[in-house]
Scaffold this motif. Structure first.
Motif, PDB file in Angstrom:
ATOM      1  N   GLY A   1       2.829 -30.687 -28.821  1.00 55.66           N
ATOM      2  CA  GLY A   1       3.217 -32.094 -28.745  1.00 55.66           C
ATOM      3  C   GLY A   1       3.691 -32.534 -27.372  1.00 55.66           C
ATOM      4  N   LEU A   2       3.171 -31.929 -26.309  1.00 55.97           N
ATOM      5  CA  LEU A   2       3.704 -32.207 -24.979  1.00 55.97           C
ATOM      6  C   LEU A   2       3.226 -33.538 -24.402  1.00 55.97           C
ATOM      7  CD1 LEU A   2       3.777 -28.641 -23.394  1.00 55.97           C
ATOM      8  CD2 LEU A   2       5.568 -29.889 -24.625  1.00 55.97           C
ATOM      9  N   CYS A   3       2.055 -34.012 -24.800  1.00 53.61           N
ATOM     10  CA  CYS A   3       1.655 -35.360 -24.361  1.00 53.61           C
ATOM     11  C   CYS A   3       2.615 -36.400 -24.927  1.00 53.61           C
ATOM     12  CB  CYS A   3       0.226 -35.657 -24.810  1.00 53.61           C
ATOM     13  SG  CYS A   3      -1.057 -34.851 -23.816  1.00 53.61           S
ATOM     14  N   GLU A   4       2.956 -36.240 -26.198  1.00 51.74           N
ATOM     15  CA  GLU A   4       3.899 -37.165 -26.825  1.00 51.74           C
ATOM     16  C   GLU A   4       5.281 -37.033 -26.190  1.00 51.74           C
ATOM     17  OE1 GLU A   4       0.513 -36.274 -29.453  1.00 51.74           O
ATOM     18  OE2 GLU A   4       1.942 -35.014 -28.358  1.00 51.74           O
ATOM     19  N   ALA A   5       5.670 -35.800 -25.859  1.00 59.75           N
ATOM     20  CA  ALA A   5       6.953 -35.587 -25.189  1.00 59.75           C
ATOM     21  C   ALA A   5       6.987 -36.304 -23.851  1.00 59.75           C
ATOM     22  CB  ALA A   5       7.208 -34.091 -24.999  1.00 59.75           C
ATOM     23  N   ALA A   6       5.882 -36.240 -23.105  1.00 61.48           N
ATOM     24  CA  ALA A   6       5.817 -36.915 -21.810  1.00 61.48           C
ATOM     25  C   ALA A   6       5.992 -38.423 -21.968  1.00 61.48           C
ATOM     26  CB  ALA A   6       4.492 -36.607 -21.118  1.00 61.48           C
ATOM     27  N   GLU A   7       5.377 -38.995 -22.994  1.00 65.44           N
ATOM     28  CA  GLU A   7       5.522 -40.429 -23.235  1.00 65.44           C
ATOM     29  C   GLU A   7       6.973 -40.788 -23.499  1.00 65.44           C
ATOM     30  OE1 GLU A   7       3.474 -42.785 -22.894  1.00 65.44           O
ATOM     31  OE2 GLU A   7       1.426 -42.097 -23.206  1.00 65.44           O
ATOM     32  N   ARG A   8       7.655 -39.977 -24.310  1.00 64.56           N
ATOM     33  CA  ARG A   8       9.050 -40.282 -24.633  1.00 64.56           C
ATOM     34  C   ARG A   8       9.951 -40.139 -23.400  1.00 64.56           C
ATOM     35  NH1 ARG A   8       7.423 -37.632 -29.403  1.00 64.56           N
ATOM     36  NH2 ARG A   8       8.333 -35.614 -28.787  1.00 64.56           N
ATOM     37  N   ILE A   9       9.685 -39.132 -22.587  1.00 66.49           N
ATOM     38  CA  ILE A   9      10.437 -38.970 -21.345  1.00 66.49           C
ATOM     39  C   ILE A   9      10.287 -40.215 -20.473  1.00 66.49           C
ATOM     40  CG2 ILE A   9      10.465 -37.716 -19.144  1.00 66.49           C
ATOM     41  CD1 ILE A   9       9.762 -35.177 -20.791  1.00 66.49           C
ATOM     42  N   GLY A  10       9.047 -40.684 -20.318  1.00 71.22           N
ATOM     43  CA  GLY A  10       8.800 -41.858 -19.496  1.00 71.22           C
ATOM     44  C   GLY A  10       9.509 -43.090 -20.016  1.00 71.22           C
ATOM     45  N   GLU A  11       9.535 -43.244 -21.331  1.00 69.95           N
ATOM     46  CA  GLU A  11      10.216 -44.398 -21.918  1.00 69.95           C
ATOM     47  C   GLU A  11      11.707 -44.378 -21.583  1.00 69.95           C
ATOM     48  OE1 GLU A  11       9.325 -44.001 -26.020  1.00 69.95           O
ATOM     49  OE2 GLU A  11       7.213 -44.577 -25.802  1.00 69.95           O
ATOM     50  N   VAL A  12      12.331 -43.196 -21.671  1.00 67.78           N
ATOM     51  CA  VAL A  12      13.763 -43.087 -21.389  1.00 67.78           C
ATOM     52  C   VAL A  12      14.057 -43.437 -19.930  1.00 67.78           C
ATOM     53  CG1 VAL A  12      15.699 -41.457 -21.205  1.00 67.78           C
ATOM     54  CG2 VAL A  12      14.202 -41.400 -23.214  1.00 67.78           C
ATOM     55  N   ILE A  13      13.274 -42.878 -19.009  1.00 70.94           N
ATOM     56  CA  ILE A  13      13.543 -43.091 -17.583  1.00 70.94           C
ATOM     57  C   ILE A  13      13.261 -44.529 -17.175  1.00 70.94           C
ATOM     58  CG2 ILE A  13      12.981 -42.353 -15.237  1.00 70.94           C
ATOM     59  CD1 ILE A  13      12.210 -39.621 -16.408  1.00 70.94           C
ATOM     60  N   THR A  14      12.115 -45.069 -17.597  1.00 74.12           N
ATOM     61  CA  THR A  14      11.763 -46.429 -17.176  1.00 74.12           C
ATOM     62  C   THR A  14      12.705 -47.458 -17.784  1.00 74.12           C
ATOM     63  OG1 THR A  14      10.096 -46.539 -18.937  1.00 74.12           O
ATOM     64  CG2 THR A  14       9.337 -45.916 -16.747  1.00 74.12           C
ATOM     65  N   ARG A  15      13.151 -47.226 -19.015  1.00 72.14           N
ATOM     66  CA  ARG A  15      14.088 -48.172 -19.608  1.00 72.14           C
ATOM     67  C   ARG A  15      15.394 -48.208 -18.824  1.00 72.14           C
ATOM     68  NH1 ARG A  15      13.729 -46.585 -24.426  1.00 72.14           N
ATOM     69  NH2 ARG A  15      15.463 -45.088 -24.454  1.00 72.14           N
ATOM     70  N   ARG A  16      15.924 -47.024 -18.469  1.00 76.58           N
ATOM     71  CA  ARG A  16      17.205 -46.979 -17.767  1.00 76.58           C
ATOM     72  C   ARG A  16      17.107 -47.623 -16.383  1.00 76.58           C
ATOM     73  NH1 ARG A  16      22.066 -44.111 -17.305  1.00 76.58           N
ATOM     74  NH2 ARG A  16      23.333 -45.509 -16.046  1.00 76.58           N
ATOM     75  N   PHE A  17      16.095 -47.238 -15.618  1.00 75.59           N
ATOM     76  CA  PHE A  17      16.013 -47.767 -14.260  1.00 75.59           C
ATOM     77  C   PHE A  17      15.463 -49.183 -14.232  1.00 75.59           C
ATOM     78  CE2 PHE A  17      16.758 -43.344 -13.291  1.00 75.59           C
ATOM     79  CZ  PHE A  17      17.661 -43.459 -12.254  1.00 75.59           C
TER      80      PHE A  17
END
Length: 457
Positions: free
Chosen positions: A347-363
């Motif tokens: 599930g690493l593609c999905e993990a990458a998407e979730r990581i991106g959502e967290v970082i882009t939302r914060r910044f």
């Protein structure tokens, strides 16, 4: 909740997934090793962090002083499956017991063939493909150019503004940025030309197709399609600042290349293997490159790279024209097969998407109130924050350096990049626990807030 199940170092005690500082950064043992480095290692080999690692796994790197650091760099996008992934470690150990090297060009082995089969299956497109394995991203790029020249009978190659393709002579010529990659190292390989790239934050909002037409006009005027063997581009420009070209730029270039018999090379060395939320970044715009170069994440930390492409192009090279003593080393191939299994099944593609959502939302939230944040961009777990001077919009490399340095002293590994040196990039392992990721970006965000006071503003 975690983004993926934490991965720990194999064969020893589990690494707690936490930031833990027991000394200042750097600690005394790291400082001692830094002194030894100065006396033993060439000065041209620099380091980002002032610490020396002894173990790593999941989302942490542990240094020789016992500090546990949050890893937001993955060894520059290499340990996407997590450092010392148990499956990778097991595959390495089993292969090393059987053989560490025979040279595929002398006495070949199944592992090389199996990696080639996996790459042929995974890279974009359903056409017949072939692969060849090498050691580094730069080697893969050099060989992709060789293959394109052999196939077309032409010599010229076009790369783009803000590109990075490696540190060998040919790949330095392809790379756009002088310092530190090219300064003092010329002359460079001939028949390399440069075209403008789509950079949405800095090109006035030009559409992707319009930016592509401007690049094509430059190519046709200054090179000539009939002289051109290949164009090479990173689907997201890495060292140049994680620049995501405007939609339509890549597709327009790829269509023009196909219409003119020019080989379209996608350099997926940094973007490949689930990093952007797809197995390959080309997939975001349904690009089907003629040749794809891969490295970094391919083998969970072992040195391996590849060129994969259309069978008729790959087979254009005469027998013996491709290879290298260590290319496709059996231990690296075993590691790659284990890493590819993890990319496909954990599930690493999905993990990458979730990581991106967290970082882009914060910044993205920070950008709304802090004009020094000029742009937040990227895909998946490949996100960048570009810093600017609010009064002019000019790049602010000094601010990026201060923020990164502050994060480092607080136990967070972050990397800078960008043609102008004003970008902080986030490349965490795809296995990083969510709470660790959030803590790491909180520290970077605080460092940015405090940087205003450091600068006396």
């Amino acid at each position: 909740m975690t983004i993926a199940e934490p991965v720990y170092t194999a064969g020893g005690p589990a690494l707690p997934q936490e930031r833990r500082l027991v000394t200042s950064i750097p600690g005394p043992r790291s400082a001692e090793l830094a002194a030894r480095k100065r006396n033993a290692v060439a000065a041209g080999v620099g380091t980002t962090m002032p610490v020396y690692a002894t173990a790593a796994g999941g989302g942490v790197v542990v240094d020789v002083d016992g500090n546990s650091l949050i890893d937001l760099g993955s060894g520059i996008a290499v340990t996407g499956v997590g450092n010392a992934h148990p499956g990778v470690v097991k595959a390495i150990a089993e292969q090393a017991e059987r053989a560490t090297h025979t040279c595929f060009m002398v006495t070949p082995y199944e592992g090389y063939v199996a990696v080639a089969e996996a790459l042929n299956r995974l890279t974009p497109g359903e056409h017949a493909k072939r692969s060849a394995l090498f050691n580094s991203g730069a080697e893969a790029v050099e060989n992709a150019v060789k293959i394109a020249r052999a196939h077309t009978g032409r010599q010229a190659v076009v790369a783009f503004d803000h590109a990075y393709h490696g540190r060998t002579n040919l790949t330095m010529a392809l790379t756009a940025k002088s310092m530190p990659y090219k300064k003092g190292f010329g002359p460079f390989a001939p028949e390399v030309y440069r075209a403008p790239v789509s950079y949405p934050f800095r090109d006035g909002g030009m559409s992707g197709p319009d930016a592509a037409r401007a690049a094509i006009s430059r190519i046709e005027t200054q090179v000539g399609a009939d002289q051109l063997a290949a164009i090479i581009i990173e689907p997201i420009l890495g060292e140049g600042g994680f620049i995501v070209p405007a939609e339509g730029f890549l597709t327009t270039l790829a269509r023009w290349a196909r219409e003119n018999g020019v080989v379209f090379i996608a350099d997926e060395v940094q973007t490949g293997f689930a990093r952007t939320g797809r197995m390959f970044a080309s997939e975001h715009e349904a690009i089907v490159p003629d040749l794809v170069t891969t490295a970094k994440g391919i083998a969970g930390g072992m040195p391996l790279s590849a060129v994969t492409g259309r069978a008729e192009m790959m087979d254009a090279v005469h027998g013996g024209g491709l290879g290298g003593t260590y290319g496709g080393n059996p231990v690296a191939c075993a590691a790659a097969l284990a890493a590819i299994d993890a990319f496909e099944n954990d599930g690493l593609c999905e993990a990458a998407e979730r990581i991106g959502e967290v970082i882009t939302r914060r910044f993205g939230e920070i950008a709304g109130s802090d004009p020094r944040v000029g742009d937040v961009r990227g895909r998946g777990a490949m996100i960048a924050v570009e810093f600017v001077k609010p009064s002019t919009g000019e790049p602010d490399a000094a601010l990026a350096a201060r923020v990164a340095a502050s994060a480092h002293t607080q136990g967070v590994i972050v990397l800078t990049c960008g043609t102008f040196g004003n970008v902080i990039r986030f490349l965490p392992p795809l296995t990083i626990p969510l709470e660790l990721l959030v803590e790491g970006i909180d520290i970077v965000a605080t460092a940015l807030r405090d940087a205003a006071h450091d600068a006396g503003t």
